[in-house]
Write an enzyme that holds these catalytic residues in place. Sequence first.
Site, PDB file in Angstrom:
ATOM      1  CG  ASP A   1       1.044   5.597   4.020  1.00 43.18           C
ATOM      2  OD1 ASP A   1       0.049   4.861   4.040  1.00 43.18           O
ATOM      3  OD2 ASP A   1       2.102   5.329   4.605  1.00 43.18           O
TER       4      ASP A   1
ATOM      5  CB  SER B   1      -0.918  -0.009   1.232  1.00 45.95           C
ATOM      6  OG  SER B   1      -0.154   0.108   2.424  1.00 45.95           O
TER       7      SER B   1
END
Length: 140
Positions: free
Chosen positions: A69, A67
């Site tokens: 941010d 992932s």
Amino acid sequence: MKAFLALVLLAIAAPALAARTLDRCSLAREMANLGVPRDQLDKWTCIAQHESNYRTCVVGPANSDGSNDYGIFQINDLYWCKADGRFSYNECGLRCNALLTDDITNSVRCAQKVLSQQGWSAWAVWHYCSGWLPSIDDCF
């Protein structure tokens, strides 16, 4: 001809690459105008300083789970926003690119949702911000 096309594409993309950089006080004032309680502003400005250096257009490097941010508060795309071509729980109900704009409203609203569900420790930099912080009062 290829060089010319490359220059044209770069010129078109350049405005999208520009990022707004706030400072502690401008972030505090904008957040207060968005209704964030004043007693939280010192914490939010500390998080923004350590996560993005107050820059709105930051996309962090890949995390261990793949992932990323996004934005001034570095909000994760697995749980909180939808990145292109990736699964996301998308708890904030928005595209991750909406966290990269100069208008910090989406970032603030989503960060408040993260806070309400996970608390301040949702941010890895919280240990920098959990103790004594300078007053934000001089910004107003």
